[in-house]
Enzyme design. Structure first.
Site, PDB file in Angstrom:
ATOM      1  N   HIS A   9      28.992   5.807   8.648  1.00 30.43           N
ATOM      2  CA  HIS A   9      29.374   4.723   9.698  1.00 30.43           C
ATOM      3  C   HIS A   9      27.621   3.769  10.045  1.00 30.43           C
ATOM      4  O   HIS A   9      26.996   3.567  11.106  1.00 30.43           O
ATOM      5  CB  HIS A   9      29.247   5.784  11.602  1.00 30.43           C
ATOM      6  CG  HIS A   9      30.387   5.507  11.543  1.00 30.43           C
ATOM      7  ND1 HIS A   9      31.299   5.554  12.476  1.00 30.43           N
ATOM      8  CD2 HIS A   9      31.031   7.026  11.114  1.00 30.43           C
ATOM      9  CE1 HIS A   9      32.662   5.610  12.022  1.00 30.43           C
ATOM     10  NE2 HIS A   9      32.790   6.372  11.761  1.00 30.43           N
ATOM     11  N   ASP A  66      34.439  -1.293   2.813  1.00 25.41           N
ATOM     12  CA  ASP A  66      35.937  -0.534   2.243  1.00 25.41           C
ATOM     13  C   ASP A  66      36.340  -2.347   1.391  1.00 25.41           C
ATOM     14  O   ASP A  66      36.671  -1.914   0.134  1.00 25.41           O
ATOM     15  CB  ASP A  66      37.141  -0.523   3.662  1.00 25.41           C
ATOM     16  CG  ASP A  66      36.464   0.488   4.431  1.00 25.41           C
ATOM     17  OD1 ASP A  66      36.094   1.040   4.388  1.00 25.41           O
ATOM     18  OD2 ASP A  66      36.992   0.121   5.497  1.00 25.41           O
ATOM     19  N   LYS A 111      41.472   3.710  12.884  1.00 25.90           N
ATOM     20  CA  LYS A 111      40.986   2.843  13.918  1.00 25.90           C
ATOM     21  C   LYS A 111      41.279   1.670  14.487  1.00 25.90           C
ATOM     22  O   LYS A 111      40.557   1.477  15.568  1.00 25.90           O
ATOM     23  CB  LYS A 111      39.444   2.781  13.392  1.00 25.90           C
ATOM     24  CG  LYS A 111      39.831   1.364  12.130  1.00 25.90           C
ATOM     25  CD  LYS A 111      38.477   1.389  11.108  1.00 25.90           C
ATOM     26  CE  LYS A 111      38.366   0.316   9.936  1.00 25.90           C
ATOM     27  NZ  LYS A 111      39.085   0.506   9.445  1.00 25.90           N
ATOM     28  N   ASP A 170      27.663   1.313   7.682  1.00 24.33           N
ATOM     29  CA  ASP A 170      27.138  -0.195   7.512  1.00 24.33           C
ATOM     30  C   ASP A 170      27.493  -1.318   8.449  1.00 24.33           C
ATOM     31  O   ASP A 170      26.624  -2.052   7.699  1.00 24.33           O
ATOM     32  CB  ASP A 170      28.525  -0.441   6.187  1.00 24.33           C
ATOM     33  CG  ASP A 170      29.701  -0.299   7.075  1.00 24.33           C
ATOM     34  OD1 ASP A 170      29.880   0.204   8.243  1.00 24.33           O
ATOM     35  OD2 ASP A 170      31.147  -0.690   6.254  1.00 24.33           O
ATOM     36  N   ARG A 218      39.176   3.474  -1.706  1.00 24.01           N
ATOM     37  CA  ARG A 218      38.306   4.389  -1.899  1.00 24.01           C
ATOM     38  C   ARG A 218      37.616   5.066  -0.910  1.00 24.01           C
ATOM     39  O   ARG A 218      38.114   5.402   0.282  1.00 24.01           O
ATOM     40  CB  ARG A 218      37.286   2.846  -1.181  1.00 24.01           C
ATOM     41  CG  ARG A 218      36.867   2.557   0.158  1.00 24.01           C
ATOM     42  CD  ARG A 218      35.742   3.629   1.207  1.00 24.01           C
ATOM     43  NE  ARG A 218      35.926   3.271   2.242  1.00 24.01           N
ATOM     44  CZ  ARG A 218      36.246   3.780   3.348  1.00 24.01           C
ATOM     45  NH1 ARG A 218      37.439   5.412   2.625  1.00 24.01           N
ATOM     46  NH2 ARG A 218      36.749   4.159   4.976  1.00 24.01           N
ATOM     47  N   SER A 263      41.405   3.836   3.658  1.00 27.52           N
ATOM     48  CA  SER A 263      40.813   2.237   3.529  1.00 27.52           C
ATOM     49  C   SER A 263      42.194   1.779   2.706  1.00 27.52           C
ATOM     50  O   SER A 263      41.674   0.507   2.118  1.00 27.52           O
ATOM     51  CB  SER A 263      39.583   2.276   2.488  1.00 27.52           C
ATOM     52  OG  SER A 263      39.380   1.070   2.804  1.00 27.52           O
ATOM     53  N   SER A 264      43.783   2.170   3.418  1.00 31.04           N
ATOM     54  CA  SER A 264      44.520   1.042   3.172  1.00 31.04           C
ATOM     55  C   SER A 264      45.070   0.502   3.706  1.00 31.04           C
ATOM     56  O   SER A 264      45.348  -0.468   3.520  1.00 31.04           O
ATOM     57  CB  SER A 264      45.410   2.348   3.286  1.00 31.04           C
ATOM     58  OG  SER A 264      45.853   2.993   5.012  1.00 31.04           O
TER      59      SER A 264
END
Ligand code: GLA
Length: 458
Positions: free
Chosen positions: A50, A190, A234, A52, A43, A145-146
């Site tokens: 930052h 995500d 992350k 959600d 996505r 967002s893999s």
């Protein structure tokens, strides 16, 4: 009813060269044929960074790049994973002994998060094994967002292997929760867009309860993704969790300052709801309550009436226990202003005024400035790339995803797109060896894609 359940299609493999190729590789690897296939998209977040995990709505769309898995359920309890990219080694595990190591974000752990999420949800007897061959086209560690796509894809594979169904919204919530086995305290953006995306439209994703509303993007503008080529995983650093904790601590202090039960107030949005104030009014409260200097654990503990030790063990996450300074003013200011920008963005898309593209671009630029200066989740390369994109015709440009590296998203008038791509390529990628090797999937225009799906061979 069908719209509520992760959809499955019956397809002729000959018409799907990518699946056919994956099937052939599967057969040579496992010496048997896959029983079904699942795809889950990456996505790009257009605006709402930052926020959600603070309870606020975000505005992403699915991209074409995805994770694709060919799967075969087994009668044993072993899971065998292989990846078409030789960089990712084969992995096997007994499904009865899964433990997810939070110290190393290894690729197969994301698969295990999704698998475990479904197994724990149904909790029926011993888990069943499977052979899976995985192919990914989403550039890893790039803010597209893999990892969540892999978690969602694995969860859907496991669901299909068990011959079960679940509403998409439940799948999204389950995957958001189970990705936290990896140790990061992500929100639900995500996984939600991964399941709730629909071709041709971006989505406003709202939480509690989770829901997605179509947002029609203005015609005449293209959205372009550009990779800064600075990798950011992350789960490999504490940057991400520190921000989540800063928002949590800011929530507690704001709640306490206004006489609310701070222990029962978890997110910045909860404070707003309990105080019945607008986002603009919350920004005034932030100015009133916080000082701009970083807060120490002692100062926060004193304000809340608890010891630093209690603060660490009861409020902070595992990998933020040693942090000693927290910027509460800046983070809260970013969150409330970014939440307002998302609503404004959606309103402009709905009302479609003549200057919609310019107005949306302004909001994207403000969002980047806030991420850079208040949330401090940008990096010099991202800032440079954003500048280059604006210089060559983007009306708006910003970092997308968690930040500290990864990609930018830019809004470019369609009649300028070709020149824009050529110029950005020249200015950011051409004379840099590392960047030019990644170039092909580093700079591309994208359209809103569809959500996660399963396929059976007809
Ligand atoms: C990551 C998280 C999301 C969201 C973004 C930042 O992608 O997984 O939940 O917090 O960062 O907007």
């Amino acid at each position: 009813m069908a719209a509520d359940v992760p959809p499955t299609l019956s397809i002729q493999l000959v018409e799907e060269p990518r699946l056919l190729k994956l099937k052939k590789l599967f057969v040579s690897k496992f010496e048997s044929a896959p029983k079904f296939y699942v795809r889950a998209p990456g996505r790009v977040n257009l605006i709402g960074e930052h926020i959600d995990y603070c309870g606020y709505a975000v505005l992403p769309m699915a991209i074409e790049q995805d994770i694709l898995i060919a799967a075969e359920p087994l009668s044993t309890s072993f899971i065998h994973l292989a990846n078409t990219n030789p960089f990712y080694s084969d992995f096997s595990i007994n499904a009865n002994t899964i433990e997810i190591d939070q110290t190393k974000p290894l690729w197969h752990n994301y698969f295990l998060c999704g698998f475990k999420g479904i197994e724990d949800h149904f909790g029926l007897g011993s888990p069943s094994g499977m052979n899976c061959l995985i192919e990914g086209t989403i550039p890893p560690s790039s803010g597209l967002s893999s990892s969540s796509a892999l978690v969602c894809c694995a969860a859907l594979v496991t669901l299909m292997a068990k011959e079960k169904t679940l509403p998409k919204v439940e799948m999204a919530e389950l995957c958001a929760k189970s990705e936290r086995y990896i140790g990061t305290e992500g929100g639900g953006m995500d996984q939600s867009i991964c399941f709730l995306a629909e071709k041709g439209t971006a989505k406003l994703i709202e939480f509690n309860p989770l829901r997605a509303t179509d947002v029609r993007l203005p015609s005449g503008a293209a959205f372009v993704i550009a990779n800064s080529c600075v990798e950011m995983n992350k789960a490999a650093t504490s940057h991400f969790n520190i921000r989540v904790m800063e928002c949590r601590l800011a929530t507690k202090l704001l709640a306490k300052s206004r006489g609310l039960d701070w222990k029962a107030t978890a997110k910045l949005q909860d404070v707003q709801v309990k105080l019945k104030l607008s986002l603009e009014e919350m920004l005034i409260v932030v100015e009133d309550v916080f000082h701009p200097e970083p807060y120490t654990t002692e100062e926060i503990g004193e304000y809340l009436g608890i010891s630093s030790k209690e603060l660490r063990t009861q409020i902070l996450s595992q990998n933020t226990q040693d942090v000693t300074a927290f910027k509460l003013y800046q983070r809260a200011k970013h969150v409330y202003s970014e939440a307002a920008r998302v609503l404004e963005f959606k309103k402009i898309c709905e009302e479609a005024p003549d200057n919609a593209v310019q107005l949306l671009g302004d909001l994207m630029n403000q969002s980047h400035a806030s991420c850079k200066d208040l949330y401090e989740c940008s990096c010099p390369e991202l800032d440079r790339l954003v500048d280059i994109c604006r210089q060559f015709g983007a009306v708006g440009s910003r970092l997308t995803g968690a930040g500290w590296g990864g990609c930018t998203v830019s809004m470019v008038p369609e009649n300028k797109l070709e020149r824009f791509l050529a110029n950005v390529k020249e200015a950011y990628y051409k004379n840099n060896n590392q960047r030019s090797t990644l170039e092909d999937n580093s700079l591309f225009a994208t359209n809103p894609g569809g959500g996660a799906m399963g396929f059976f061979e007809a």
